[in-house]
Scaffold this motif. Structure first.
Motif, PDB file in Angstrom:
ATOM      1  N   ARG A 197     -37.590   9.722  10.262  1.00 33.43           N
ATOM      2  CA  ARG A 197     -38.337  10.627   9.382  1.00 33.43           C
ATOM      3  C   ARG A 197     -37.701  12.016   9.366  1.00 33.43           C
ATOM      4  NH1 ARG A 197     -43.464  11.029   7.181  1.00 33.43           N
ATOM      5  NH2 ARG A 197     -44.283  13.166   7.010  1.00 33.43           N
TER       6      ARG A 197
ATOM      7  N   TRP B 198     -34.492  12.126   7.266  1.00 30.57           N
ATOM      8  CA  TRP B 198     -34.732  12.224   5.830  1.00 30.57           C
ATOM      9  C   TRP B 198     -35.231  13.612   5.430  1.00 30.57           C
ATOM     10  CZ3 TRP B 198     -32.645   9.187   2.507  1.00 30.57           C
ATOM     11  CH2 TRP B 198     -32.363   7.863   2.846  1.00 30.57           C
ATOM     12  N   ILE B 199     -36.067  14.215   6.263  1.00 31.39           N
ATOM     13  CA  ILE B 199     -36.537  15.574   5.956  1.00 31.39           C
ATOM     14  C   ILE B 199     -35.365  16.543   5.933  1.00 31.39           C
ATOM     15  CG2 ILE B 199     -37.910  17.507   6.833  1.00 31.39           C
ATOM     16  CD1 ILE B 199     -39.912  15.481   7.896  1.00 31.39           C
ATOM     17  N   LYS B 200     -34.465  16.410   6.916  1.00 30.14           N
ATOM     18  CA  LYS B 200     -33.331  17.323   6.971  1.00 30.14           C
ATOM     19  C   LYS B 200     -32.372  17.071   5.812  1.00 30.14           C
ATOM     20  CE  LYS B 200     -30.549  19.667  10.346  1.00 30.14           C
ATOM     21  NZ  LYS B 200     -30.337  19.858  11.787  1.00 30.14           N
TER      22      LYS B 200
ATOM     23  N   LEU C 236     -33.271  16.071   2.924  1.00 29.42           N
ATOM     24  CA  LEU C 236     -33.914  16.630   1.737  1.00 29.42           C
ATOM     25  C   LEU C 236     -33.634  18.120   1.623  1.00 29.42           C
ATOM     26  CD1 LEU C 236     -35.830  16.326  -0.681  1.00 29.42           C
ATOM     27  CD2 LEU C 236     -37.739  16.701   0.893  1.00 29.42           C
ATOM     28  N   TRP C 237     -33.742  18.846   2.769  1.00 34.81           N
ATOM     29  CA  TRP C 237     -33.497  20.289   2.736  1.00 34.81           C
ATOM     30  C   TRP C 237     -32.037  20.598   2.396  1.00 34.81           C
ATOM     31  CZ3 TRP C 237     -36.868  24.015   2.347  1.00 34.81           C
ATOM     32  CH2 TRP C 237     -38.175  23.805   2.781  1.00 34.81           C
TER      33      TRP C 237
ATOM     34  N   GLY D  54     -29.937  18.549   0.783  1.00 34.57           N
ATOM     35  CA  GLY D  54     -29.601  18.044  -0.532  1.00 34.57           C
ATOM     36  C   GLY D  54     -30.300  18.731  -1.681  1.00 34.57           C
ATOM     37  N   VAL D  55     -31.166  19.737  -1.369  1.00 34.94           N
ATOM     38  CA  VAL D  55     -31.860  20.414  -2.457  1.00 34.94           C
ATOM     39  C   VAL D  55     -30.878  21.067  -3.427  1.00 34.94           C
ATOM     40  CG1 VAL D  55     -32.118  22.618  -1.254  1.00 34.94           C
ATOM     41  CG2 VAL D  55     -33.816  21.930  -2.981  1.00 34.94           C
TER      42      VAL D  55
END
Length: 394
Positions: free
Chosen positions: A18, A21-23, A25-26, A28-29
């Motif tokens: 988890r 994926w959160i990292k 997302l940050w 890949g923004v």
């Protein structure tokens, strides 16, 4: 699930899927800017081979970008690896732009972001503008829309320098976390030292008294069973007191007092057959910490007299004294024995010195903090500073 499990800590590598994926997302923004080259490929302006090579080049660029930034923010990479990766991203961005057109200038935004996220500020502060300058120069080499070039300059500068701030925040957070761990380790070491020092003082005093009374009871047992029974009762009392003191030391709730230690000193010296001259009362209204330090010191000093001095007489003095530096409370323990010889201070005197340091106190002892064996006795003098109006014996 607590906050620490759900969110990725700053400067801390992810520990679960988890958090990965959160990292991602940050990180890949920033991929939202990729819409321009994706649209360029989807419009079909290029040959099938050009489109295929463009897709491959875009995937390689995005993969290299994510691996570089993702890995470096989790765990710092070798400087040569970082520099080589940024050079590769820059070369690929130039190649794709020259091959496929204006829409691919956006790749330089990611090169600038990579520079800010991975390189030290002293390098990034000139390399980011250099990347933007390359973007502008390449855009002006042909008849490209000027508004596209202008629109990419600000995101490149903002993204690059914003990531230098993020990088510095991560480094600072890591340093603070390491410092906090160091402080916690020092606190644990200090607590272990305190416990070892307290147990030494507690058990050294109590076990010495128990040994003396046991020997005395053994000598009295054949001819004076009643007196031997009284010594055994004293042994039981001292043992219970020692047990209570040890429990208090472990839990941190016990605090010795001067009146209690003066009474204990009289009992210990009398059991050892040493004539004692000890004050009947202690000064009143003493600050808690100085009193505790002197109480421990008195216990340790008397224990040393009983165990090592071979003395016949011991004198304890305690009272306030005015010095040039202000009012102090002075404790003196003097004996007429010879004791054991040595050149290094023992655990007891070391513990006394450490405790005195916490209240700015002083210790005066014979050279080497050891007994000379010369028969001239041993005198230990301790002072702790007092505020005005304290230490009254009235």
């Amino acid at each position: 699930m607590n906050d620490e499990e759900e969110y990725v800590g700053v400067g801390r590598p992810p520990t679960g899927r988890r958090q990965v994926w959160i990292k991602l997302l940050w990180i890949g923004v920033w991929l939202a800017f990729m819409s321009a080259p994706v649209k360029d490929l989807a419009d079909g302006h290029h040959t099938p081979w050009g489109t295929a090579l463009g897709v491959l080049g875009l995937l390689v660029f995005v993969g290299a970008y994510l691996v570089l930034v993702f890995r470096h923010t989790s765990k710092a990479l070798d400087r040569r690896v970082v520099q080589s990766s940024i050079a590769f991203l820059g070369a690929l961005a130039i190649t794709l732009f020259l091959t496929l057109g204006t829409a691919w200038l956006v790749l330089f935004v990611y090169v600038a972001v990579s520079v800010g996220a991975t390189l030290p500020l002293r390098t990034a502060r000139w390399l980011i503008p250099a990347v933007v300058a390359v973007l502008v120069l390449l855009g002006l080499t042909d008849d490209h829309p000027r508004e596209i070039i202008t629109a990419l300059v600000f995101p490149s500068l903002l993204g690059g320098f914003a990531m230098t701030g993020v990088r510095q925040m991560i480094r600072t957070t890591i340093q603070l976390r390491e410092a906090r761990a160091t402080v916690a380790q020092l606190a644990a070491n200090e607590e272990r030292l305190r416990l070892a020092r307290d147990l030494h003082d507690l058990l050294g005093h109590s076990l010495s008294l128990i040994t003396l009374k046991s020997e005395l009871a053994g000598r009295m047992l054949p001819d004076h069973p009643e007196q031997a029974a009284a010594q055994v009762a004293d042994i039981e009392r001292v043992s219970r007191q020692a047990l209570g003191d040890v429990r208090g030391a472990v839990t941190g709730y016990r605090r010795p007092t001067l009146p209690g230690e003066l009474a204990g000193a009289r009992t210990a010296l009398a059991a050892a057959g040493i004539t004692a001259d000890i004050p009947a009362v202690a000064p009143e209204d003493l600050p808690e910490k100085p009193e505790e330090v002197l109480a421990w010191a008195l216990r340790e000093a008397v224990t040393n007299v009983v165990r090592h001095s071979g003395a016949r007489h011991c004198t304890v003095t305690l009272g306030p004294r005015q010095t040039l530096d202000g009012k102090v409370l002075e404790l003196t323990v003097a004996d007429d024995g010879v004791g054991a010889s040595g050149t290094e201070p023992g655990n007891g005197l070391t513990g006394i010195t450490e405790r005195l340091a916490t209240v700015d106190g002083t210790l005066i002892a014979p050279a080497g903090n050891s007994r000379s064996g010369s028969g001239k006795g041993f005198t230990l003098t301790l002072t702790v500073p007092l505020g005005s109006g304290l230490g009254s014996t009235e």
